[in-house]
Scaffold this active site. Structure first.
Site, PDB file in Angstrom:
ATOM      1  N   HIS A  14       0.825  -1.213   0.000  1.00 55.49           N
ATOM      2  CA  HIS A  14       0.000   0.000   0.000  1.00 55.49           C
ATOM      3  C   HIS A  14       0.857   1.260   0.000  1.00 55.49           C
ATOM      4  O   HIS A  14       0.470   2.285  -0.537  1.00 55.49           O
ATOM      5  CB  HIS A  14      -0.975  -0.027   1.174  1.00 55.49           C
ATOM      6  CG  HIS A  14      -2.032  -1.056   0.969  1.00 55.49           C
ATOM      7  ND1 HIS A  14      -1.969  -2.298   1.535  1.00 55.49           N
ATOM      8  CD2 HIS A  14      -3.132  -1.040   0.182  1.00 55.49           C
ATOM      9  CE1 HIS A  14      -3.015  -3.003   1.134  1.00 55.49           C
ATOM     10  NE2 HIS A  14      -3.733  -2.275   0.311  1.00 55.49           N
ATOM     11  N   GLU A  54     -10.645 -11.006  -4.244  1.00 59.78           N
ATOM     12  CA  GLU A  54      -9.219 -10.879  -3.942  1.00 59.78           C
ATOM     13  C   GLU A  54      -8.740 -11.977  -2.992  1.00 59.78           C
ATOM     14  O   GLU A  54      -7.617 -11.951  -2.518  1.00 59.78           O
ATOM     15  CB  GLU A  54      -8.896  -9.484  -3.387  1.00 59.78           C
ATOM     16  CG  GLU A  54      -9.764  -9.028  -2.244  1.00 59.78           C
ATOM     17  CD  GLU A  54      -9.448  -7.601  -1.785  1.00 59.78           C
ATOM     18  OE1 GLU A  54      -8.401  -7.060  -2.169  1.00 59.78           O
ATOM     19  OE2 GLU A  54     -10.260  -7.043  -1.027  1.00 59.78           O
ATOM     20  N   ASP A  77      -4.102  -8.481  -3.677  1.00 63.76           N
ATOM     21  CA  ASP A  77      -4.282  -9.471  -2.614  1.00 63.76           C
ATOM     22  C   ASP A  77      -4.459 -10.878  -3.188  1.00 63.76           C
ATOM     23  O   ASP A  77      -4.031 -11.853  -2.573  1.00 63.76           O
ATOM     24  CB  ASP A  77      -5.483  -9.108  -1.740  1.00 63.76           C
ATOM     25  CG  ASP A  77      -5.095  -8.097  -0.677  1.00 63.76           C
ATOM     26  OD1 ASP A  77      -4.048  -8.285  -0.040  1.00 63.76           O
ATOM     27  OD2 ASP A  77      -5.823  -7.104  -0.500  1.00 63.76           O
TER      28      ASP A  77
HETATM   29  C1  PEP Z   1      -6.205  -5.493  -4.420  1.00 68.63           C
HETATM   30  O1  PEP Z   1      -6.000  -6.216  -3.439  1.00 68.63           O
HETATM   31  O2  PEP Z   1      -5.897  -5.797  -5.592  1.00 68.63           O
HETATM   32  C2  PEP Z   1      -6.833  -4.175  -4.239  1.00 68.63           C
HETATM   33  C3  PEP Z   1      -7.145  -3.422  -5.258  1.00 68.63           C
HETATM   34  O3  PEP Z   1      -7.018  -3.744  -2.960  1.00 68.63           O
HETATM   35  P1  PEP Z   1      -5.836  -3.110  -2.061  1.00 68.63           P
HETATM   36  O4  PEP Z   1      -4.633  -2.893  -2.933  1.00 68.63           O
HETATM   37  O5  PEP Z   1      -6.363  -1.849  -1.493  1.00 68.63           O
HETATM   38  O6  PEP Z   1      -5.627  -4.179  -1.034  1.00 68.63           O
HETATM   39 MG    MG Z   2      -6.939  -5.754  -1.546  1.00 69.83          MG
END
Ligand code: PEP
Ligand code: MG
Length: 581
Positions: free
Chosen positions: A191, A435, A459
């Site tokens: 993130h 995910e 994820d």
């Molecule tokens: C993901 O997991 O691909 C997603 C878009 O959510 P985040 O990156 O916020 O976990």
């Molecule tokens: Mg995610």
């Protein structure tokens, strides 16, 4: 001049003086104090202890109320240790009798206790030893001052170099002064990396240990295109970077001019490109580049930015700002996805004390256990939804029961708003992130109960391949090109097609244009991408025909290992749009 290689996560080049935040290992500046300063030093230790106890008590209350008594108990144990009269006396004796500096004395006493517990060879005692190390860190932080505080008081441009930046620290970077950053840890889809893109800051993560080489103030080049951190560059290197950056910026301007053009293949098939955002102000990044809507609004950043739960009104305002920018286009608002890497500072210790936080109480699981917080958010979304075409999305759904429970809470909120006669939108599309492998495998069942799917590859890769998305030590295993991921996507596409449910990909995979031919060829007609990637992905779409994409997807799926797939896709992309590579 020294070059360090890491993982490039946000493009561009930044050049400026280093601000080093250091690792969690505190350096104790002096070990001994003068005899005539002893009482002042004892007083300094007591003040740090009082501040540490106050902080622990605050975290204890917060953890108990948000997560339950068992989490609060972790802090209660720390508080009891910090108030143990014998332990406190031992530290003060070392200051008084041996002229130890309070940092040195506290560290020695706490480590001595921790060592004794660890040497007992019992798991329970070994865990208590880590409580002592935590307490040591906290007291030292109060004695030495929190170096990360420096970030809050910047007055000149800097390049931030840190062992780690949490998503909440990254979200709070002051972009008036921070030109770019590099961290020792972190992965491509962490993130922190995603936020670097959102803030449009050149960034490199996962560099490995390099901070001991930097004192602070040296000139640094962050090369967010190639993943390089260059310390003390020579004049020639500096000059060539300045030239290359100018060229890159003019290419970016050219790409931006694609904004008003349709995102369609050469044979006229529309591929809808939406933007992923974390902050309301990013809608401008999306509209500037011609996004057709918002495919993923990560609302948890409202909680991370302010380090507290935002009120219904604050949320309503933030959502309204986004919807007003796209009054007649879809805006997908994802409910809170807190936990794992994404936590406010106040939850830091709880998360860090949780084994496997990515498998723990995060995301939808956390909100389902905090219904008041969940309902506040749902109220704000439904109220703001009168302003446009808002769709609601639940993150990290892993079982049908969770989805049904979330929808029941939504129905309660609808009832409440209706009874209170507050204007809101009753008819709202409800979708889910796919995910977690269980959701992909059961996509057929889930498709009967939602209006749309959004595939979160970040994820999905992490959980399918059992590889931490933020850990550079296993970054070689983390790949969107792994055949197992294609199979997961195929499950979802087949279920979506069968039940006439729309489907998009919003993980970082869709922001990398080498995957555009593959995704289009697999049948996707909608992608949600990080705003700065929209022009490149659009260019990739416009360079393709659907039969060409299908041929590329067919061949890519016949290969057995991620590395071969990646090389193949890179080669095809190069052929399609030679001037972009
Ligand atoms: C993901 O997991 O691909 C997603 C878009 O959510 P985040 O990156 O916020 O976990
Ligand atoms: Mg995610």
């Amino acid at each position: 001049m020294e070059r360090n290689r890491g993982i490039a996560v946000a493009p561009g080049v930044a050049i400026g003086p280093a601000l080093v935040l250091g690792s969690e290992d505190f350096r104790i500046p002096q070990r001994f104090v003068r005899v005539d300063a002893i009482e002042t030093e004892v007083a300094r230790f007591r003040a740090a202890l009082v501040a540490a106890v106050a902080e622990i008590t605050e975290h204890e209350a917060l953890a108990s109320s948000r997560l339950g008594e068992q989490y609060g108990a972790i802090f209660a144990a720390h508080r009891q240790l910090a108030q143990d009269p014998r332990l406190v006396k031992e530290v003060e004796d070392l200051i008084r009798q041996k002229c130890h500096a309070p940092e040195f004395a506290a560290s020695r006493v706490l480590r001595q206790y921790a060592r004794t517990l660890r040497n007992l060879g019992d798991r329970y005692f070994a865990e208590r030893a880590s409580d002592l190390y935590d307490l040591e860190k906290r007291i030292l932080r109060h004695l030495l001052g929190e170096r990360k505080e420096e970030l809050a008081h910047l007055s000149a441009p800097v390049i931030v170099l840190a062992h780690n930046l949490t998503p909440s620290e990254t979200a709070n970077l002051d972009t008036r002064f921070v030109l770019g950053f590099a961290t020792e840890v972190g992965g491509k889809s962490s993130h922190t990396a995603i936020l670097a893109g959102a803030l449009e800051l050149p960034a490199v993560v996962g560099v490995g240990s390099f901070l001991s080489e930097v004192a602070g103030g040296e000139t640094i080049i962050i090369d967010g295109n190639e993943g390089l951190v260059i310390i003390d560059p020579d004049e020639e290197t500096l000059g060539s970077y300045r030239d290359a950056e100018q060229k890159r910026q003019s290419t970016a301007v050219k790409l931006k001019s694609l904004g008003p053009l349709q995102s369609e293949t050469r044979d006229g098939v529309l591929i809808r490109l939406n933007g992923n955002i974390e902050f309301p102000h990013e809608v401008k990044h999306c509209t500037d580049r011609g996004a057709e809507g918002i495919g993923l609004y990560r609302t948890e950043f409202l909680y991370l930015e302010n380090d507290q739960e935002p009120s219904e009104e604050v949320q309503f305002e933030a959502y309204s700002e986004v919807i007003r920018a796209f009054p007649d286009k879809p805006v997908i608002i994802r409910t809170l996805d807190l936990g794992a890497e994404k936590f406010p500072q106040s939850m830091r210790e709880v998360i860090e004390a949780t084994p496997n936080p990515a498998l723990g109480l995060r995301s939808l699981r956390l909100t389902l256990q905090n219904q008041a917080m969940f309902k506040t958010q749902l109220r704000a979304i439904l109220r703001a939804a009168v302003l446009g075409d808002v769709r609601l999305m639940f993150p990290l759904v892993s079982t049908l029961l969770e989805l049904r429970q979330a929808k029941m809470i939504l129905a309660d909120v609808v009832e409440d708003l209706h009874e209170e006669q507050i204007p809101f939108r009753r008819e709202i599309q409800v979708g889910m992130m796919v995910e977690v492998p269980s959701a992909a495998l059961l996509a057929d069942e889930f498709a009967r109960e939602v209006d749309f799917f959004s595939i979160g590859t970040n994820d999905l890769i992490q959980y399918t391949l059992a590889v931490d998305r933020a850990n550079p030590a296993v970054a070689n295993l983390y790949s969107s090109a792994d055949p197992s991921i294609f199979r997961m996507i195929r499950f979802v596409l087949a279920a979506a097609e069968k039940h006439k449910v729309s489907v998009s990909v919003c993980g970082q995979m869709s922001s990398d244009p080498i995957y555009t031919p593959l995704l289009v060829g697999m049948g996707l007609r909608e992608l949600s991408v990080t705003p700065h990637a929209i022009p490149e992905v659009k260019q990739a779409v416009r360079s393709l025909t659907v039969p060409q994409a299908e041929e590329i997807a067919r061949h890519a799926q016949s290969l057995e290992v991620a590395r071969d797939v990646e090389n193949y896709l890179r080669g095809e992309f190069k052929k399609l749009s030679a001037d972009l590579v």
